[in-house]
Design an enzyme around this catalytic site. Structure first.
Site, short mmCIF file in Angstrom:
data_model
loop_
_atom_site.label_atom_id
_atom_site.label_comp_id
_atom_site.label_asym_id
_atom_site.label_seq_id
_atom_site.Cartn_x
_atom_site.Cartn_y
_atom_site.Cartn_z
N ARG A 94 0.75 -1.28 0.12
CA ARG A 94 0.01 0.06 0.02
C ARG A 94 0.81 1.18 0.10
O ARG A 94 0.33 2.47 -0.03
CB ARG A 94 -1.02 0.05 1.24
CG ARG A 94 -1.83 -1.18 1.42
CD ARG A 94 -2.91 -0.94 0.25
NE ARG A 94 -4.40 -0.47 0.88
CZ ARG A 94 -5.13 -1.36 1.13
NH1 ARG A 94 -5.10 -2.41 0.87
NH2 ARG A 94 -6.30 -0.75 1.59
N ARG A 133 -22.03 -2.18 -1.05
CA ARG A 133 -21.44 -3.67 -1.01
C ARG A 133 -21.76 -4.44 0.32
O ARG A 133 -21.99 -4.11 1.39
CB ARG A 133 -19.78 -3.64 -0.98
CG ARG A 133 -19.28 -5.09 -0.63
CD ARG A 133 -17.62 -4.80 -0.72
NE ARG A 133 -17.22 -3.92 0.07
CZ ARG A 133 -15.70 -3.46 0.10
NH1 ARG A 133 -14.91 -4.18 -0.84
NH2 ARG A 133 -15.19 -2.48 1.10
N ARG A 166 -19.35 -4.18 5.66
CA ARG A 166 -17.99 -3.92 6.62
C ARG A 166 -18.33 -2.46 7.24
O ARG A 166 -18.89 -1.66 6.53
CB ARG A 166 -16.63 -3.82 5.34
CG ARG A 166 -16.24 -5.15 5.13
CD ARG A 166 -15.17 -5.03 3.98
NE ARG A 166 -14.44 -3.82 4.09
CZ ARG A 166 -13.38 -4.03 3.13
NH1 ARG A 166 -13.26 -4.75 2.27
NH2 ARG A 166 -12.30 -2.88 3.43
P1 AP5 Z 1 -8.89 -3.72 1.98
O1 AP5 Z 1 -9.67 -4.84 2.85
O2 AP5 Z 1 -7.64 -4.24 1.23
O3 AP5 Z 1 -9.54 -2.71 1.59
P2 AP5 Z 1 -9.56 -1.84 0.35
O4 AP5 Z 1 -8.22 -1.68 -0.45
O5 AP5 Z 1 -10.18 -0.45 0.84
O6 AP5 Z 1 -10.30 -2.35 -0.93
P3 AP5 Z 1 -11.72 -3.01 -0.85
O7 AP5 Z 1 -11.59 -4.59 -0.29
O8 AP5 Z 1 -12.60 -2.23 0.03
O9 AP5 Z 1 -12.32 -3.06 -2.34
P4 AP5 Z 1 -11.86 -4.23 -3.59
O10 AP5 Z 1 -10.87 -3.44 -4.49
O11 AP5 Z 1 -11.56 -5.48 -2.76
O12 AP5 Z 1 -13.05 -4.33 -4.18
P5 AP5 Z 1 -14.30 -5.32 -4.12
O13 AP5 Z 1 -13.95 -6.32 -4.93
O14 AP5 Z 1 -14.73 -5.68 -2.79
O15 AP5 Z 1 -8.21 -2.99 3.71
C1 AP5 Z 1 -9.03 -2.64 4.50
C2 AP5 Z 1 -8.45 -1.95 5.64
O16 AP5 Z 1 -7.38 -2.63 5.97
C3 AP5 Z 1 -7.41 -0.67 5.11
O17 AP5 Z 1 -8.28 0.47 4.86
C4 AP5 Z 1 -6.40 -0.50 6.23
O18 AP5 Z 1 -6.86 -0.04 7.07
C5 AP5 Z 1 -6.16 -1.92 6.15
N1 AP5 Z 1 -5.04 -2.50 5.45
C6 AP5 Z 1 -5.23 -3.48 4.70
N2 AP5 Z 1 -3.85 -3.91 4.01
C7 AP5 Z 1 -3.31 -3.05 4.32
C8 AP5 Z 1 -1.66 -2.79 3.93
N3 AP5 Z 1 -1.12 -3.40 3.25
N4 AP5 Z 1 -1.01 -1.78 4.66
C9 AP5 Z 1 -1.72 -0.96 5.77
N5 AP5 Z 1 -3.16 -1.24 6.11
C10 AP5 Z 1 -3.79 -2.34 5.37
O19 AP5 Z 1 -15.51 -4.40 -4.92
C11 AP5 Z 1 -16.02 -3.33 -4.41
C12 AP5 Z 1 -17.62 -3.41 -4.79
O20 AP5 Z 1 -17.40 -3.14 -6.10
C13 AP5 Z 1 -18.32 -4.63 -4.62
O21 AP5 Z 1 -19.61 -4.48 -4.21
C14 AP5 Z 1 -18.17 -5.39 -6.05
O22 AP5 Z 1 -19.49 -6.53 -6.24
C15 AP5 Z 1 -18.21 -4.18 -6.85
N6 AP5 Z 1 -17.60 -4.60 -8.05
C16 AP5 Z 1 -16.48 -5.08 -8.18
N7 AP5 Z 1 -16.00 -5.19 -9.65
C17 AP5 Z 1 -16.91 -4.27 -10.10
C18 AP5 Z 1 -17.23 -3.95 -11.49
N8 AP5 Z 1 -16.29 -4.12 -12.42
N9 AP5 Z 1 -18.18 -3.35 -11.84
C19 AP5 Z 1 -19.21 -2.87 -10.97
N10 AP5 Z 1 -18.95 -3.15 -9.74
C20 AP5 Z 1 -18.12 -3.80 -9.23
MG MG Z 2 -10.92 -6.18 -0.88
#
Ligand code: AP5
Ligand code: MG
Length: 226
Positions: A94, A133, A166
């Site tokens: 990140r 989501r 979440r």
């Molecule tokens: P993390 O769980 O990694 O969350 P994020 O990066 O904020 O990403 P998300 O999981 O929210 O989204 P995603 O890209 O996976 O999307 P998704 O597929 O679910 O991290 C959470 C927290 O943990 C961070 O804020 C931090 O505090 C901590 N953390 C984690 N890793 C860390 C690190 N390395 N260092 C420090 N802190 C860390 O899809 C989202 C939605 O969109 C779903 O509803 C889905 O159905 C929809 N969707 C998906 N694809 C499409 C599409 N093509 N078209 C339309 N809708 C779509």
């Molecule tokens: Mg994710």
């Protein structure tokens, strides 16, 4: 870490870009272990481990968890047997400090990041995606109220577990996540661009098309083992 490691794919994208959605499809398709730091943190929070207690406050504020804690957790995960054949990273690195630690850890095993696909999605779409989501308790399979509803309301199609929202998908926390994390993401994109492995994919074309475009970016870099 010991011995050698297989292919390494780093899936990049802003919060809500679709990393988790695509990682679950691609890891199965490509025979790679799906390693998601967010999922590891959520499991630790659920189990109320010391790691979870530390991580929770940062996650609830939309901030990154400190590098020392995150990196130790990641390195432990990479040492597990299922990671040795190859990994698909979702949510790590990140920032550039994490990217450098990863580079060194992989180099110790004779490995490297083979390709870093970036799922590009405009900020307005991210807010809508995260607001609608729902994910499953058992494995974090993601759904969307409008874009990808489950067959049976409130139940995961894949494993039958309950769906929930979440806590960091509340509107204020979503804004905080985007505000706090997009700058660091830009630096990571620059890091992998400089290393010649960044591949940008349009993340707005629907889940099936995004998968196809990601495969086009990944397979030439790692070979298709299926
Ligand atoms: P993390 O769980 O990694 O969350 P994020 O990066 O904020 O990403 P998300 O999981 O929210 O989204 P995603 O890209 O996976 O999307 P998704 O597929 O679910 O991290 C959470 C927290 O943990 C961070 O804020 C931090 O505090 C901590 N953390 C984690 N890793 C860390 C690190 N390395 N260092 C420090 N802190 C860390 O899809 C989202 C939605 O969109 C779903 O509803 C889905 O159905 C929809 N969707 C998906 N694809 C499409 C599409 N093509 N078209 C339309 N809708 C779509
Ligand atoms: Mg994710």
């Amino acid at each position: 870490m010991t011995a050698s490691i297989g292919r390494v794919v780093v899936l990049l994208g802003a919060p809500g870009a679709g990393k988790g959605t695509q990682a679950q499809i691609l890891s199965e398709r490509l025979g790679l272990a799906h390693v998601a730091t967010g999922d590891l943190f959520r499991a630790a929070v659920r189990d109320e481990t010391p790691l979870g207690v530390t991580a929770k406050g940062y996650m609830d504020r939309g901030e990154l968890v400190p590098d020392a804690v995150t990196i130790e957790m990641l390195l432990e995960r990479l040492a597990q047997p299922d990671a040795q054949a190859g990994i698909l990273l979702d949510g790590f690195p990140r920032n550039t400090a994490q990217a450098e630690v990863l580079r060194k850890a992989l180099a110790e095993k004779g490995g490297r990041v083979d390709v870093a696909p970036y799922i590009e999605v405009p900020e307005a779409d991210l807010v809508a995606r995260l607001g609608g989501r729902w994910i499953c308790r058992a494995a974090g399979h993601p759904y969307h109220l409008v874009g990808k509803p489950p067959i049976k309301e409130g139940i995961c199609d894949v494993d039958g577990s309950e769906l929930y929202q979440r806590s960091d998908d509340q509107p204020e926390t979503v804004q905080a996540r985007l505000r706090q994390q997009l700058g660091a993401l830009d630096q990571v994109l620059g890091y992998y661009r400089d290393h010649g492995v960044l591949k940008t994919v349009d993340g707005t074309t629907g889940i099936v098309n995004v998968t196809a475009d990601l495969l086009k970016a990944i397979v030439p870099a790692i070979g298709d083992r299926s």
